[in-house]
Design an enzyme around this catalytic site. Structure first.
Site, mmCIF file in Angstrom:
data_model
loop_
_atom_site.group_PDB
_atom_site.id
_atom_site.type_symbol
_atom_site.label_atom_id
_atom_site.label_comp_id
_atom_site.label_asym_id
_atom_site.label_seq_id
_atom_site.Cartn_x
_atom_site.Cartn_y
_atom_site.Cartn_z
ATOM 1 N N ASP A 80 0.811 -1.194 -0.185
ATOM 2 C CA ASP A 80 -0.208 -0.067 0.363
ATOM 3 C C ASP A 80 0.521 1.061 -0.226
ATOM 4 O O ASP A 80 0.615 2.512 -0.522
ATOM 5 C CB ASP A 80 -1.060 0.312 1.326
ATOM 6 C CG ASP A 80 -2.402 -1.380 1.232
ATOM 7 O OD1 ASP A 80 -2.100 -1.480 -0.142
ATOM 8 O OD2 ASP A 80 -3.408 -0.625 1.962
ATOM 9 N N CYS A 121 0.887 -7.841 5.365
ATOM 10 C CA CYS A 121 -0.002 -6.728 4.740
ATOM 11 C C CYS A 121 -1.162 -6.737 4.435
ATOM 12 O O CYS A 121 -2.038 -7.767 4.476
ATOM 13 C CB CYS A 121 0.487 -6.281 3.586
ATOM 14 S SG CYS A 121 2.636 -6.284 3.875
ATOM 15 N N LYS A 123 -4.762 -6.254 2.854
ATOM 16 C CA LYS A 123 -5.553 -6.452 2.218
ATOM 17 C C LYS A 123 -5.123 -8.247 2.404
ATOM 18 O O LYS A 123 -6.274 -9.193 1.737
ATOM 19 C CB LYS A 123 -5.740 -6.197 0.789
ATOM 20 C CG LYS A 123 -7.009 -5.248 1.024
ATOM 21 C CD LYS A 123 -7.172 -3.921 2.017
ATOM 22 C CE LYS A 123 -6.486 -3.207 0.826
ATOM 23 N NZ LYS A 123 -4.355 -2.614 1.748
ATOM 24 N N CYS A 193 4.512 -2.025 8.549
ATOM 25 C CA CYS A 193 4.479 -1.042 9.224
ATOM 26 C C CYS A 193 4.989 -1.069 10.687
ATOM 27 O O CYS A 193 3.567 -1.176 10.542
ATOM 28 C CB CYS A 193 3.927 0.221 8.248
ATOM 29 S SG CYS A 193 5.017 -0.288 6.516
ATOM 30 N N GLU A 444 -7.190 4.907 -0.277
ATOM 31 C CA GLU A 444 -6.739 5.349 1.064
ATOM 32 C C GLU A 444 -6.327 7.254 0.523
ATOM 33 O O GLU A 444 -5.556 7.320 -0.137
ATOM 34 C CB GLU A 444 -5.835 4.384 1.477
ATOM 35 C CG GLU A 444 -5.798 2.793 1.866
ATOM 36 C CD GLU A 444 -4.538 1.954 3.209
ATOM 37 O OE1 GLU A 444 -4.876 1.083 3.783
ATOM 38 O OE2 GLU A 444 -3.479 2.706 2.791
ATOM 39 N N SER A 470 -5.536 5.261 5.207
ATOM 40 C CA SER A 470 -4.526 4.025 5.931
ATOM 41 C C SER A 470 -4.379 3.947 6.881
ATOM 42 O O SER A 470 -5.283 5.027 8.028
ATOM 43 C CB SER A 470 -3.096 4.778 4.998
ATOM 44 O OG SER A 470 -1.947 3.989 6.069
#
Length: 554
Positions: A80, A121, A123, A193, A444, A470
């Site tokens: 993303d 991550c 999705k 992240c 997002e 996000s």
């Protein structure tokens, strides 16, 4: 007991299939054991997935130790952060459906007896879980774990710091040297992240739902404990296969309510609302936005991790992890602890040794950050079917706000206006035609929200959209407006300069015009031309539902 793999391995009629398994280098002994699909999202384009080859190998080792035959198969995955702010983001949410379809395809086509899902991550986690629920084979989620935070002069930072730094540079608050330093140090290595963004939110919630082992949500990607957990996940799936325990046996209405309660306590990403609604549909469970508000009203917020606060996933891990958060909720019977999990034990048994090791990171249930949950659903004439805000990431001064509408029909137009200094204190930025159908793909909006935060406007300007945000977003960012503009939702008829009233505490969002004017504008609305007219996104736009239904395909 018969196995799913019998249809590709048993009897003379399956001799051709067996010959192809032998072509893979498998032995007769391996074919006499349960076949376990290890669905790996390993790739070299997603930092959260860069190490999933090693996690998958550890899972395979665990499966072999417990008497199974692992077979790794692939899954796609969009990063993303790399896809943000351009056409790539249109593919992100939509890819969830492709991932679910691919899990269904690979499992059913090859006769797997069980699945270990190896995502990490945004999705990819819900997409894999949706596919596993659909085929309803024994399954365990084994995620790759969180990235460690970066560091800037002794202060932890993450990807959200990076996006906000762009806004700060535009506003002249930092120079090029500082921007370059942040971009080279914000993301120090592999893993999802480092804040409570969507990926880590879903990794934590899989643990809460009981479909992943304790530790799945918070053990950092680079810790040896993550590899050990992967081996245990491989062993756990063999127990699930032997006992014929399937995902729909674990993920039921009570499990999803547990998930929502921990969602509120942890202060998870607003994207979890979309994903939990979609997961519920695959589990054949009815939940809606009203249930989310019901749970939020009685569940306190216990954690303020980035972007809502200075702490990161590694700090939550050191404080006792998701199990410690559940232990706090257990004190006031805010979760159902009688439910079965992939450990083969109940939640109550799993929590027996859980301890809150840091009451600064995980607040005590009696002294929470706030008495209500991290996510709120708002209703009103702008969003008759609801919209979503991450309440725990909103400054208290913005919980009630009335301002002038600044209307944009795309994310790009809004970004340009923000960077040009056209958005001022008190404004309500409206970004529409970015929903599941209108985008298509429900992008997002991290770029505009980060720009506002970086320019120190996040405590003065609200943003509403039929797109989404996000998990790295902070501020009065209200998304998932339903019905969306492209489906003739009222957000489509907001005009520049209108007054918008927002009351997050009361769950209200309204356009301050009378009903007659509202109806006049609705009657005059003309559907705009589709932004995408070819490829699979065109098909997606024709089939996808609004956000209040989880943005799933009809």
């Amino acid at each position: 007991m018969s196995r799913a793999s019998d249809r590709v391995l048993k009897g003379d009629a399956c001799a051709p299939q067996r010959s192809l398994f032998y072509a893979l280098g498998l032995t007769e002994e391996e074919l006499n054991r349960p076949l376990i699909g290890v669905v790996s999202a390993y790739s070299e384009i997603v930092p959260g997935h860069l190490h999933l080859d090693k996690i998958s190998e550890a899972v395979k080792a665990g499966i072999r130790m417990a008497g199974g035959t692992p077979i790794m198969v692939p899954s796609i995955g969009v990063c993303d952060g790399i896809a943000m702010g351009h056409i790539g983001m249109k593919y992100s949410l939509a890819s969830r459906e492709l991932i679910a379809d691919s899990v269904e395809t690979m499992a059913n086509a090859h006769g797997f007896d069980g699945l270990v899902l190896v995502p990490n991550c945004d999705k990819i986690i819900p997409g894999m879980l949706m596919g596993a629920l659909r085929v309803n084979l024994p399954a365990v989620v084994m995620s790759g774990g969180a990235m460690l935070p970066g560091n800037d002069k002794g202060k932890d930072m993450s990807l959200s710091t990076m996006f906000e730094a762009v806004g700060a540079k535009k506003a002249g608050l930092i120079d090029q040297e500082e921007l370059t330093y942040i971009e080279q140090n914000a993301c120090p290595g592999c893993g999802s992240c480092s804040g409570m963004f969507t990926a880590n939110s879903m990794n934590c919630l899989c643990e809460v739902l009981g479909i992943a082992l304790p530790g799945n949500g918070t053990i950092p990607a680079v810790y040896s404990a993550r590899m050990q957990l992967a081996k245990k996940a491989g062993m756990a799936i063999m127990d699930m296969v032997e006992k014929d325990i399937k995902p729909r046996d674990i993920i039921n209405e009570q499990a999803l309510r547990n998930g929502l309660a921990c969602d509120m306590a942890l202060g998870c990403s607003s994207n979890t609302v979309l994903h939990l609604l979609a997961i519920a549909k695959e589990a054949h469970v009815d939940i809606d936005l009203d249930i989310i508000n019901e749970v939020s009203q009685k569940t306190p917020n216990l954690c303020k991790l980035a972007p809502a606060g200075p702490d990161h996933i590694v700090d939550l891990y050191r404080a006792g992890g998701v199990q410690a958060v559940m232990k706090e909720l257990q004190k006031k019977q805010l979760i159902n602890d009688s439910l079965m999990t992939v450990t083969g034990k109940t939640i109550k048994e799993n929590l027996a040794k859980a301890v809150n090791l840091d009451h600064k990171i995980i607040k005590d249930i009696d002294t929470p950050n706030s008495p209500t949950g991290g996510i709120a659903v708002l209703f009103g004439n702008i969003a008759p079917k609801g919209c979503v805000v991450k309440r725990s990431a909103v400054d208290p001064s913005m919980l009630v706000h009335t301002g002038r509408a600044r209307v944009f029909d795309s994310e790009e137009d809004a970004i340009d206006a923000i960077y040009q200094g056209k958005i001022v204190k008190g404004d309500v930025v409206v970004i529409r035609y970015e929903g599941p159908k209108g985008g298509p793909g429900m992008r997002e909006m991290l770029n505009p929200t980060s720009a506002l935060a970086g320019m120190k406007l996040d405590k003065e300007v609200a943003l509403i959209t039929d797109g989404r945000f996000s998990g790295a977003t902070r501020g009065a960012a209200i998304g998932h407006v339903s019905p969306e503009a492209a489906a003739h939702g009222p957000i489509a008829i907001i005009q520049e300069g209108d007054t918008i009233s927002i009351d997050i505490n009361a769950g209200k969002i309204n356009l301050m015009i009378d009903e007659a004017e509202m109806q006049k504008r609705m009657d005059a609305w003309v559907k705009p031309e589709a932004k995408i007219k070819e490829g699979w996104l065109y098909r997606y736009a024709r089939l996808v539902t609004s956000a209040d239904e989880g943005a799933v395909l009809k």
